[in-house]
Design a protein around this motif. Structure first.
Motif, mmCIF file in Angstrom:
data_model
loop_
_atom_site.group_PDB
_atom_site.id
_atom_site.type_symbol
_atom_site.label_atom_id
_atom_site.label_comp_id
_atom_site.label_asym_id
_atom_site.label_seq_id
_atom_site.Cartn_x
_atom_site.Cartn_y
_atom_site.Cartn_z
ATOM 1 N N PRO A 153 97.320 8.540 6.649
ATOM 2 C CA PRO A 153 97.076 7.618 5.526
ATOM 3 C C PRO A 153 97.541 8.223 4.200
ATOM 4 C CG PRO A 153 95.048 8.732 6.110
ATOM 5 C CD PRO A 153 96.058 9.177 7.129
ATOM 6 N N PRO A 154 97.762 7.381 3.183
ATOM 7 C CA PRO A 154 98.248 7.904 1.899
ATOM 8 C C PRO A 154 97.203 8.763 1.200
ATOM 9 C CG PRO A 154 97.706 5.570 1.720
ATOM 10 C CD PRO A 154 97.603 5.925 3.172
ATOM 11 N N THR A 155 97.668 9.732 0.429
ATOM 12 C CA THR A 155 96.768 10.555 -0.376
ATOM 13 C C THR A 155 96.265 9.729 -1.561
ATOM 14 O OG1 THR A 155 98.529 11.377 -1.805
ATOM 15 C CG2 THR A 155 98.112 12.600 0.232
ATOM 16 N N GLN A 156 95.241 10.229 -2.234
ATOM 17 C CA GLN A 156 94.699 9.506 -3.388
ATOM 18 C C GLN A 156 95.724 9.433 -4.520
ATOM 19 O OE1 GLN A 156 90.825 11.011 -4.450
ATOM 20 N NE2 GLN A 156 89.942 10.456 -2.466
ATOM 21 N N ALA A 157 96.545 10.484 -4.658
ATOM 22 C CA ALA A 157 97.602 10.451 -5.683
ATOM 23 C C ALA A 157 98.621 9.351 -5.356
ATOM 24 C CB ALA A 157 98.299 11.802 -5.774
ATOM 25 N N GLN A 158 98.952 9.200 -4.074
ATOM 26 C CA GLN A 158 99.891 8.157 -3.668
ATOM 27 C C GLN A 158 99.288 6.763 -3.859
ATOM 28 O OE1 GLN A 158 100.581 9.655 0.286
ATOM 29 N NE2 GLN A 158 102.486 10.687 -0.292
ATOM 30 N N ILE A 159 97.997 6.637 -3.602
ATOM 31 C CA ILE A 159 97.313 5.357 -3.835
ATOM 32 C C ILE A 159 97.343 5.014 -5.316
ATOM 33 C CG2 ILE A 159 95.078 4.174 -3.745
ATOM 34 C CD1 ILE A 159 94.509 5.748 -1.168
ATOM 35 N N ASP A 160 97.117 6.019 -6.167
ATOM 36 C CA ASP A 160 97.203 5.787 -7.618
ATOM 37 C C ASP A 160 98.579 5.243 -7.997
ATOM 38 O OD1 ASP A 160 94.648 6.455 -8.403
ATOM 39 O OD2 ASP A 160 95.112 8.572 -8.696
ATOM 40 N N LYS A 161 99.625 5.804 -7.388
ATOM 41 C CA LYS A 161 100.984 5.371 -7.702
ATOM 42 C C LYS A 161 101.215 3.921 -7.250
ATOM 43 C CE LYS A 161 105.790 6.738 -7.166
ATOM 44 N NZ LYS A 161 106.728 7.706 -6.570
ATOM 45 N N ILE A 162 100.687 3.557 -6.077
ATOM 46 C CA ILE A 162 100.809 2.176 -5.604
ATOM 47 C C ILE A 162 100.067 1.234 -6.543
ATOM 48 C CG2 ILE A 162 100.138 0.583 -3.761
ATOM 49 C CD1 ILE A 162 100.635 2.850 -1.791
ATOM 50 N N ILE A 163 98.892 1.643 -6.998
ATOM 51 C CA ILE A 163 98.111 0.825 -7.932
ATOM 52 C C ILE A 163 98.882 0.621 -9.229
ATOM 53 C CG2 ILE A 163 96.047 0.850 -9.403
ATOM 54 C CD1 ILE A 163 94.555 2.154 -7.028
ATOM 55 N N GLN A 164 99.485 1.699 -9.749
ATOM 56 C CA GLN A 164 100.251 1.588 -10.991
ATOM 57 C C GLN A 164 101.469 0.676 -10.806
ATOM 58 O OE1 GLN A 164 100.790 5.859 -11.513
ATOM 59 N NE2 GLN A 164 99.685 5.742 -13.450
ATOM 60 N N THR A 165 102.180 0.854 -9.690
ATOM 61 C CA THR A 165 103.343 0.004 -9.407
ATOM 62 C C THR A 165 102.928 -1.458 -9.282
ATOM 63 O OG1 THR A 165 104.397 1.840 -8.241
ATOM 64 C CG2 THR A 165 105.289 -0.351 -7.831
ATOM 65 N N SER A 166 101.775 -1.700 -8.636
ATOM 66 C CA SER A 166 101.273 -3.071 -8.476
ATOM 67 C C SER A 166 100.910 -3.676 -9.827
ATOM 68 C CB SER A 166 100.057 -3.082 -7.549
ATOM 69 O OG SER A 166 100.389 -2.589 -6.267
ATOM 70 N N SER A 167 100.271 -2.900 -10.687
ATOM 71 C CA SER A 167 99.911 -3.394 -12.023
ATOM 72 C C SER A 167 101.158 -3.786 -12.806
ATOM 73 C CB SER A 167 99.135 -2.324 -12.799
ATOM 74 O OG SER A 167 97.900 -2.068 -12.204
ATOM 75 N N PHE A 168 102.188 -2.958 -12.727
ATOM 76 C CA PHE A 168 103.450 -3.251 -13.410
ATOM 77 C C PHE A 168 104.084 -4.513 -12.834
ATOM 78 C CE2 PHE A 168 108.162 -2.264 -13.506
ATOM 79 C CZ PHE A 168 108.333 -2.708 -14.792
ATOM 80 N N THR A 169 104.075 -4.650 -11.500
ATOM 81 C CA THR A 169 104.661 -5.824 -10.846
ATOM 82 C C THR A 169 103.931 -7.097 -11.247
ATOM 83 O OG1 THR A 169 105.230 -4.405 -8.969
ATOM 84 C CG2 THR A 169 105.390 -6.772 -8.623
ATOM 85 N N ILE A 170 102.601 -7.023 -11.321
ATOM 86 C CA ILE A 170 101.811 -8.189 -11.746
ATOM 87 C C ILE A 170 102.233 -8.636 -13.143
ATOM 88 C CG2 ILE A 170 99.495 -8.892 -12.505
ATOM 89 C CD1 ILE A 170 99.695 -9.102 -9.575
#
Length: 451
Positions: A267-284
Motif C-alpha cells: 500500500p502507499p506510504t503516508q507521504a505518497q497519500i499526501d501527494k495524491i491528496i494534493q494532486t486531487s485538490s489541484f485537479t478539483i
C-alpha cells in the motif's frame, strides 16, 4: 574581489561595444557570438562564487537580505539591456531570441548560488529575475509576438532548476505569476493566440514538474490552484481556435494522476497519500473552473474531466485499504464531497444553451458513483447522484431554462445507471433512493409536457 569585478565590468563594456560594431557592419553571426560571450562571462563569475557568496542585510531597504553578488548582477544586466532595447525597437527576431536564451542561462545559474549559512535565501536569483521580468514588461508593452513566445519557453527552462530549490520565497511563484500576466495580456487579439497557446503549454509543463516532485509543498499547490484554472478558463473563453491549447490540457489531464502515482508502493506510504491528496485538490480546482464555463457552446471543457474516474478510484481504494491517517481520511472525504458536488459549479439555467459540456462531466461522475458502489462507499455514490439530480431538476423547473426538456430527460436516464448498479449489487437503500427521485422527476416532467 573588487578588482576582479571591475575588470569584468570593463570587459563587458568592450564586448558590448564590439557587438554593436559588428551589428552595424551587418555581421549578425559575429554579433550573436558577442551576446554569447558576455553572458558566458557573467555565468562563469556566478559559478566561481557558487559556494562563497555572502548574505547581508541592507539597512536602506528595511534590512532586507541582499546578496553580495547583487550589485555585480544589476550592473551587468543594465549593460546588456542596451542590446535588448535596440533589438526590440527594431523587431530583430534573431537577436531577441538569442538574447533571451542567453539571459535565461544567467537566471538559471543564479539559482545555483548557495549563500553561506542561509540555504533558504537566494537574493541573487531575485536580482537576476527582476531584470528578466523587465524584459517581459517591455515585450508586453511592445506587443512583440516573437519575444513573448520565446519568453514562455524560457520561463519553462528556468523552472527546470527552480523546481528543485526550496527557498523561503519560491522562485516558481514569480514564474507562475508572470505566465498568468502573459496569458491575460495575450487574450486581446487573435494575433497573440499562438503566444497564448505557448503560455498554457509551458505553464502545464511546469505543473508537471511540480507534481513529479516527491513533495509538492502546500505553497506550490496553492499557487497552482490560484493561477492555472484561471488561465485555462480565460484562454478557452478568449481564443477562437483552441485546438492546440486543448491538446495540451487534454494530455495534462490524462497524465496528472499517472505522475502522482508513479513508482507508488502497495500500500502507499503516508507521504505518497499526501501527494495524491494534493494532486486531487489541484485537479478539483481545475474541474470546477471548467465546469463554470460548461454552457454548451464549447467542447474544450472536457479536456481534463477524464481524471474524474481515476481520482475517484484512487481515493476510494485508499479509504477501503485503510492505510491513511484519520486526518488524511477526513481530507479524502472532503475531496470526494467536492467531486460529488461538481454540478453545483455548472452555469445557471439561463446561461446554459445545451448540456453538451455538462453531459460529459456527468457521465464521468456516474461512472465514479458506480466505482463507489462496487467499493461499498454508498455515501459517496449517493452524494454524486443527488448532486446530478438537483442540477437536472433545476434545469427542468427553472422558468428561464434554455435547455431542451428531452435533453434533460436523456441526462436523467443516464443518471439512473447508478440505481441499476445499486440494484445489481444489492445496495437496496441507494436503489430505493434513486427510484424515488426518478419517479419524482418523471411526475414533474409529465406535468410540464402534458399539463
Amino acid at each position: 574581489m573588487q578588482k576582479q569585478i571591475k575588470a569584468l565590468n570593463d570587459g563587458l563594456d568592450g564586448i558590448i561595444e564590439l557587438y554593436f560594431t559588428y551589428k552595424n557592419r551587418g555581421d549578425d553571426y559575429a554579433a550573436q557570438n558577442y551576446i554569447y560571450v558576455s553572458s558566458g562571462l557573467i555565468m562563469a563569475y556566478l559559478l566561481s562564487r557558487q559556494k562563497n557568496t555572502l548574505l547581508r542585510m541592507n539597512p536602506e531597504a528595511g534590512l532586507a537580505p541582499e546578496s553580495n553578488l547583487s550589485a555585480f548582477l544589476q550592473t551587468s544586466f543594465e549593460k546588456l539591456k542596451i542590446i535588448w532595447d535596440k533589438a526590440l525597437a527594431n523587431n530583430d527576431v534573431y537577436i531577441i531570441r538569442k538574447y533571451l536564451r542567453e539571459v535565461q542561462g544567467i537566471v538559471r545559474v543564479s539559482l545555483l548560488v548557495d549563500h553561506l549559512n542561509n540555504s533558504y535565501e537566494n537574493p541573487a536569483f531575485f536580482t537576476a529575475y527582476y531584470n528578466f521580468r523587465q524584459l517581459i514588461k517591455d515585450s508586453t508593452k511592445a506587443k512583440s509576438v516573437d519575444a513573448l513566445f520565446e519568453i514562455a519557453s524560457v520561463l519553462d527552462q528556468i523552472s527546470e532548476v527552480a523546481v528543485t530549490k526550496t527557498l523561503q520565497a519560491d522562485p516558481l511563484e514569480s514564474i507562475l505569476d508572470d505566465l498568468q500576466a502573459m496569458c491575460v495580456a495575450t487574450l486581446a487579439s487573435d494575433e497573440m493566440s499562438v503566444v497564448n497557446h505557448n503560455v498554457i503549454k509551458n505553464m502545464l509543463t511546469i505543473c508537471n514538474r511540480i507534481l513529479t516532485q516527491e513533495e509538492i509543498g502546500d505553497y506550490r499547490l496553492r499557487k497552482m490552484q490560484e493561477v492555472v484554472p484561471l488561465c485555462i478558463s480565460f484562454s478557452i473563453l478568449g481564443i477562437k481556435d483552441m485546438s492546440l491549447t486543448d491538446i495540451a490540457i487534454a494530455n495534462f489531464g490524462d497524465n496528472i494522476f499517472a505522475m502522482a502515482t508513479h513508482n507508488m508502493d502497495e500500500p502507499p506510504t503516508q507521504a505518497q497519500i499526501d501527494k495524491i491528496i494534493q494532486t486531487s485538490s489541484f485537479t478539483i480546482s481545475l474541474l470546477e473552473a471548467l465546469a463554470k464555463i460548461a454552457n454548451g457552446r464549447r467542447y474544450q471543457t472536457q479536456s481534463i474531466n477524464r481524471s474524474i474516474i481515476i481520482m475517484a478510484n484512487t481515493l476510494i481504494k485508499i479509504l477501503n485499504d485503510n492505510p491513511a491517517t484519520p486526518q488524511q481520511t477526513a481530507e479524502i472525504q472532503r475531496i470526494l464531497n467536492s467531486l460529488a458536488s461538481l454540478p453545483n459549479s455548472f452555469p445557471e439555467p439561463d446561461k446554459t444553451e445545451s448540456l453538451n459540456d455538462a453531459n460529459n462531466f456527468m457521465d464521468k461522475l456516474v461512472q465514479s458513483a458506480i466505482i463507489a458502489i462496487q467499493a461499498n462507499q454508498i455515501d459517496v455514490a449517493t452524494r454524486i447522484f443527488d448532486s446530478i439530480y438537483d442540477y437536472l431538476h433545476k434545469m427542468l423547473t427553472d422558468a428561464n431554462s434554455k435547455v431542451s426538456i428531452h435533453e434533460i430527460l436523456r441526462a436523467v436516464n443516464r443518471a439512473k445507471l447508478i440505481g441499476a448498479a445499486a440494484r445489481k449489487l444489492r445496495r437496496q437503500n441507494l436503489q430505493r433512493h434513486v427510484a424515488e427521485k426518478t419517479r419524482e422527476f418523471e411526475s414533474e416532467y409529465l406535468a410540464k409536457i402534458l399539463p
